[in-house]
Design an enzyme around this catalytic site. Structure first.
Site, mmCIF file in Angstrom:
data_model
loop_
_atom_site.group_PDB
_atom_site.id
_atom_site.type_symbol
_atom_site.label_atom_id
_atom_site.label_comp_id
_atom_site.label_asym_id
_atom_site.label_seq_id
_atom_site.Cartn_x
_atom_site.Cartn_y
_atom_site.Cartn_z
ATOM 1 N N THR A 68 -50.774 118.141 38.249
ATOM 2 C CA THR A 68 -50.423 118.690 39.551
ATOM 3 C C THR A 68 -51.583 119.488 40.123
ATOM 4 O OG1 THR A 68 -48.688 119.789 40.813
ATOM 5 C CG2 THR A 68 -49.197 120.761 38.662
ATOM 6 N N LYS A 72 -55.238 116.822 40.758
ATOM 7 C CA LYS A 72 -54.866 115.419 40.965
ATOM 8 C C LYS A 72 -56.044 114.507 41.325
ATOM 9 C CE LYS A 72 -50.052 115.965 42.219
ATOM 10 N NZ LYS A 72 -48.956 115.511 43.093
ATOM 11 N N ASN A 93 -51.137 111.525 39.302
ATOM 12 C CA ASN A 93 -50.184 112.564 38.854
ATOM 13 C C ASN A 93 -49.659 112.273 37.450
ATOM 14 O OD1 ASN A 93 -48.282 110.526 39.272
ATOM 15 N ND2 ASN A 93 -46.713 112.020 39.850
ATOM 16 N N ASP A 106 -45.981 109.555 42.533
ATOM 17 C CA ASP A 106 -45.375 110.332 43.625
ATOM 18 C C ASP A 106 -44.824 109.418 44.727
ATOM 19 O OD1 ASP A 106 -45.839 112.907 42.612
ATOM 20 O OD2 ASP A 106 -47.893 112.925 43.392
ATOM 21 N N GLY A 129 -47.034 114.015 58.729
ATOM 22 C CA GLY A 129 -48.017 114.669 57.873
ATOM 23 C C GLY A 129 -49.056 113.661 57.420
ATOM 24 N N ALA A 130 -50.247 114.157 57.124
ATOM 25 C CA ALA A 130 -51.331 113.256 56.706
ATOM 26 C C ALA A 130 -52.148 113.891 55.586
ATOM 27 C CB ALA A 130 -52.219 112.910 57.897
ATOM 28 N N GLY A 131 -51.486 114.671 54.743
ATOM 29 C CA GLY A 131 -52.147 115.309 53.598
ATOM 30 C C GLY A 131 -51.994 114.461 52.340
ATOM 31 N N ILE A 225 -39.401 115.682 51.984
ATOM 32 C CA ILE A 225 -39.811 115.752 50.575
ATOM 33 C C ILE A 225 -39.816 117.187 50.045
ATOM 34 C CG2 ILE A 225 -41.138 113.612 50.803
ATOM 35 C CD1 ILE A 225 -43.661 115.351 50.242
ATOM 36 N N GLY A 248 -35.085 116.121 49.189
ATOM 37 C CA GLY A 248 -36.411 116.103 48.557
ATOM 38 C C GLY A 248 -36.365 116.012 47.047
#
Ligand code: ATR
Length: 284
Positions: A68, A72, A93, A106, A129-131, A225, A248
């Site tokens: 984590t 990662k 992960n 994930d 989101g785009a992370g 999530i 989530g």
């Protein structure tokens, strides 16, 4: 608690922090229920010790790790092999020490959570989101034959870059991106909304959600999530609109199930792992 013996197989988690992880509870509950000679242990590993942690784990005959934050991405350089999707994602992960191979469960966890309520094939999906989380999910969606994927983000350049990366994988043709401020327009035509932003995450439970009830149609499936709180502001809005919600905790559950399968080759009992997660979420 498991009965630790000389023969006990060790799997675990490396990260920093790991103290509040819910993974030990679900994996150890599954090992216990199946009477397997395994134990899952969290290890707090600082950045500077990552290489020696991986080497040490190999030497200690540890069977597998979850990985984590913040390791990662950095852990990849210490592995021998990568699962093709983990390679595309660029983050791992799960490690299987049999062959020092890295996986990313994930995104698959998110797909399996959605597949509990509907087939994902041919669906029009919005990914907010785009992370890192969005990236892991985006490649698995692309691999799952969705009809279309639309990535929306506050910083539109990041959405564009992720969309380009996914398009370059050739796993999907119909991929687009946009600004999350325009989500209302895009939702009209969508089947599934997956929110990977931290909006509404504890302690910011009362954040303004990324979309509100009047933007949702009844056939929409809404997956947040974030799992703490269980019912986020976004999911509350979805419930008001009679849309179907996916909590989530399901992604957390299924990414764990997929890791468990990689280490042991066994499909663990879903209900036992889910109950362990829920119990520990309430007391953590
Ligand atoms: P993770 O690994 O959980 O995906 P991350 O890589 O930090 O975390 O990505 C967080 C994502 O949530 C980003 O896409 C971020 O948007 P920006 O790229 O514009 O920063 C998004 N995000 C964070 N806070 C947000 C907010 N208040 N509203 C909308 N999006 C937000």
């Amino acid at each position: 608690m498991n009965n630790i013996k000389g023969s006990t197989n060790v799997v675990g988690l490396i990260g920093d922090p790991v103290e509040h992880s819910l993974s030990p509870s679900m994996h150890n509950a599954a090992f216990e229920s199946l009477n397997m000679d395994y134990i899952y242990v969290p290890f707090n590993v600082k950045d500077i010790n990552l290489n020696s942690a991986i080497n040490g784990a190999s030497s200690l005959n540890i069977k597998g790790f979850n990985v984590t934050i913040p390791h990662k991405i950095n852990v990849i350089k210490y592995l021998k092999e990568l699962d093709p999707i983990a390679e595309l994602i660029g983050a791992v992960n799960t490690i299987d020490f049999k062959n020092l191979k890295g996986y990313n469960t994930d995104g698959l966890g998110c797909i399996r959570a959605i597949e509990e309520v509907t087939s994902i094939k041919d669906k029009k999906v919005i990914l907010a989101g785009a992370g890192g989380s969005s990236r892991a999910i985006a490649f698995y969606l692309a691999k799952s034959n969705v009809e279309s994927l639309n990535i929306l983000n506050r910083n539109e350049t990041k959405a564009k870059n992720l969309a380009l990366d996914v398009k370059n994988s050739k796993l999907i043709g119909n991929i687009s991106y946009g600004n999350i401020d325009n989500i209302e327009k895009y939702l009209k035509d969508a089947d599934i909304l997956i929110d990977t932003t931290p909006v509404g995450m504890n302690p910011h439970n009362n954040d303004k959600p990324i979309a509100t009830a009047q933007m949702f149609h009844e056939d929409l499936i809404v997956n947040d999530i974030v799992y703490n709180p269980n019912e986020t502001v976004l999911l509350k809005e979805a419930i008001k609109a009679n849309a179907k919600v996916i909590y989530g905790i399901k992604m957390l559950l299924y990414q764990g199930i997929e890791s468990f399968k990689i280490w042991t080759g066994i499909e663990p009992p879903i209900d036992i792992m889910e109950n362990a997660l829920k119990e520990n979420l309430n007391t953590n």
